[in-house]
Write an enzyme that holds these catalytic residues in place. Structure first.
Site, PDB file in Angstrom:
ATOM      1  N   GLY A   1      29.773  33.005  43.483  1.00  0.00           N
ATOM      2  CA  GLY A   1      29.742  34.365  44.002  1.00  0.00           C
ATOM      3  C   GLY A   1      31.067  34.771  44.632  1.00  0.00           C
ATOM      4  O   GLY A   1      31.147  35.797  45.309  1.00  0.00           O
ATOM      5  N   LYS A   2      32.139  33.996  44.366  1.00  0.00           N
ATOM      6  CA  LYS A   2      33.416  34.287  45.021  1.00  0.00           C
ATOM      7  C   LYS A   2      34.020  35.610  44.561  1.00  0.00           C
ATOM      8  O   LYS A   2      34.569  36.361  45.381  1.00  0.00           O
ATOM      9  CB  LYS A   2      34.412  33.135  44.844  1.00  0.00           C
ATOM     10  N   SER A   3      33.909  35.947  43.256  1.00  0.00           N
ATOM     11  CA  SER A   3      34.465  37.217  42.776  1.00  0.00           C
ATOM     12  C   SER A   3      33.702  38.405  43.359  1.00  0.00           C
ATOM     13  O   SER A   3      34.313  39.389  43.794  1.00  0.00           O
ATOM     14  CB  SER A   3      34.426  37.287  41.242  1.00  0.00           C
TER      15      SER A   3
ATOM     16  N   ARG B   1      30.725  45.222  36.949  1.00  0.00           N
ATOM     17  CA  ARG B   1      30.333  45.128  38.349  1.00  0.00           C
ATOM     18  C   ARG B   1      31.275  45.916  39.250  1.00  0.00           C
ATOM     19  O   ARG B   1      30.838  46.555  40.199  1.00  0.00           O
ATOM     20  CB  ARG B   1      30.274  43.665  38.770  1.00  0.00           C
ATOM     21  N   ARG B   2      32.582  45.873  38.960  1.00  0.00           N
ATOM     22  CA  ARG B   2      33.525  46.608  39.804  1.00  0.00           C
ATOM     23  C   ARG B   2      33.345  48.108  39.685  1.00  0.00           C
ATOM     24  O   ARG B   2      33.539  48.844  40.634  1.00  0.00           O
ATOM     25  CB  ARG B   2      34.974  46.255  39.411  1.00  0.00           C
TER      26      ARG B   2
ATOM     27  N   ALA C   1      44.104  40.891  36.504  1.00  0.00           N
ATOM     28  CA  ALA C   1      43.359  39.866  35.771  1.00  0.00           C
ATOM     29  C   ALA C   1      44.350  38.844  35.243  1.00  0.00           C
ATOM     30  O   ALA C   1      45.346  39.201  34.621  1.00  0.00           O
ATOM     31  CB  ALA C   1      42.594  40.504  34.620  1.00  0.00           C
ATOM     32  N   THR C   2      44.071  37.557  35.493  1.00  0.00           N
ATOM     33  CA  THR C   2      44.967  36.511  34.978  1.00  0.00           C
ATOM     34  C   THR C   2      44.448  35.888  33.686  1.00  0.00           C
ATOM     35  O   THR C   2      45.169  35.155  33.023  1.00  0.00           O
ATOM     36  CB  THR C   2      45.160  35.391  36.029  1.00  0.00           C
TER      37      THR C   2
ATOM     38  N   ASP D   1      42.305  37.956  40.366  1.00  0.00           N
ATOM     39  CA  ASP D   1      41.185  37.096  39.968  1.00  0.00           C
ATOM     40  C   ASP D   1      41.525  36.461  38.619  1.00  0.00           C
ATOM     41  O   ASP D   1      41.456  37.141  37.599  1.00  0.00           O
ATOM     42  CB  ASP D   1      39.905  37.931  39.900  1.00  0.00           C
TER      43      ASP D   1
ATOM     44  N   HIS E   1      32.447  41.178  34.803  1.00  0.00           N
ATOM     45  CA  HIS E   1      33.184  41.489  36.035  1.00  0.00           C
ATOM     46  C   HIS E   1      33.601  42.962  36.066  1.00  0.00           C
ATOM     47  O   HIS E   1      33.493  43.620  37.095  1.00  0.00           O
ATOM     48  CB  HIS E   1      34.436  40.603  36.155  1.00  0.00           C
TER      49      HIS E   1
END
Lengths: 174, 174, 174
Positions: free
Chosen positions: C14-16, C53-54, C34-35, C84, C50
């Site tokens: 759940g870190k992101s 969600r953002r 984004a990497t 991230d 991801h």
């Protein structure tokens, strides 16, 4: 008192012993829900070791797949239910080709409606490097998401490292 | 001051540097007990890196197997002993076919009788998925149980994550 | 407010989501760096998840290798930059045969000079057993050291376990 407690920890972290000590502090009837299926001698010995440590006074129920049904059936106001462990349940669901995420959502619903004290043990499995095995990656994803969902539902979450508890969440004073 | 300190951490967590900084804060003679056997170039370079960081003023003793005997012999009221690390010692015991659990119990007995400051470094290795290799599983079980026993005996336990210390246990104010 | 925040966690911890919730609490323009390089369908789906969600209101920039240059270029006093994640960047540097440690040092220099809010996500990967694969060991070493360097530079460090934040460091009250 807080009603539901999730005990997280790594392998051989002392999480089960900690969960049992928390259960033992309650006066009510004690029910142990085992999720493990005894599939080999190594597992069988581990289960006997846990049974010996808990001692008498516990009713043991096996629920390798239908954990939510067992929780709903066994929950009662003056009872303590110890579920050991969530991660093995997730593994069993995958192995038997059951849908994991709906099962976890249903478990969280049952948990939030419980009237007794519910103590759950679960493994934290995501702190290593990415597994090469695709099944291991899928298991790790599902187990991690299950821990997040249950942690969000539980009143109290404790991380156990080397037998020592670290409180991560406590909704209300016990 | 607390007499014994267990520093737990993952690989490359900064646990050794943290343990060294705690040792450096003490005025007494400093003894470093290395448990690693130099078996390959990768390990040799890691050991040299640690030696360079500690600098002069340390007596280094190697104790790959007989750690409790070394601790009993070297311990003295005005000394600081840094043991790096417990996990490698467990691995050596397994490799040389010694019984691990009695050795850990004996080490805890020596630790509880020590008169100087004892600082121990150990790896937390149980937060990944279950290893496929049976020997790796056995090592993980024994290393995890050793951490629990030593954490129960130590006066202070610190978990290091990304170089940052988190106090898990402190028996008495330092 | 603290200016830079490192969010550490295991896989599926759940870190992101936690990092995004911290970014959402800021009024400024939001930039997502984004990497990840989209190299397979599994990764592609994770990235879309991801992005969904953002939601809208984020500018997304890809910086699989030249993360420090992107940070220097995009940083501004009223902006929030979410990176991230660091671990994938380290992996990309290794894969493309770039020197990791100078790149991390340069990133920390850029971070310490930033004028906006910088939120970084990184994996803690060192809590499992030693990987058998030599490349995995090298990755684990470099990722662990990068986490230490960035944690030493950041104003705030939070460890996320099962979606729950644990503050490891906070230089100044927010």
């Amino acid at each position: 008192m807080t009603k539901s407690l999730l005990v997280l920890g790594g392998a051989r972290s002392g999480k089960s012993a900690y969960a049992e000590s928390r259960a033992a502090a309650h006066a009510g009837d004690k029910i142990y829900i085992a999720t493990a299926e005894v599939t080999d001698a190594e597992m069988g010995e581990r289960i006997r070791h846990h049974q010996d440590r808990r001692g008498k006074g516990w009713l043991t129920v096996e629920a390798p797949l239908d954990l939510s049904a067992a929780l709903r059936e066994l929950d009662a106001p003056n009872r303590v239910i110890l579920i050991d462990c969530v991660t093995v349940w997730i593994n069993n669901l995958i192995f038997h080709d059951r849908a994991v995420e709906p099962a976890v959502a249903d478990f969280c619903a049952a948990l939030s409606q419980a009237e007794g004290k519910i103590i759950m043990v679960s493994n934290e499995v995501g702190f290593g490097i990415v597994p090469e095995n695709v099944l291991a990656r899928r298991f790790r994803d599902l187990a991690g998401r299950a821990n997040q969902s249950i942690a969000a539902t539980a009143d109290e979450v404790v991380l156990v490292v080397a037998g020592l508890p670290l409180t991560m969440k406590r909704s209300a004073p016990e």
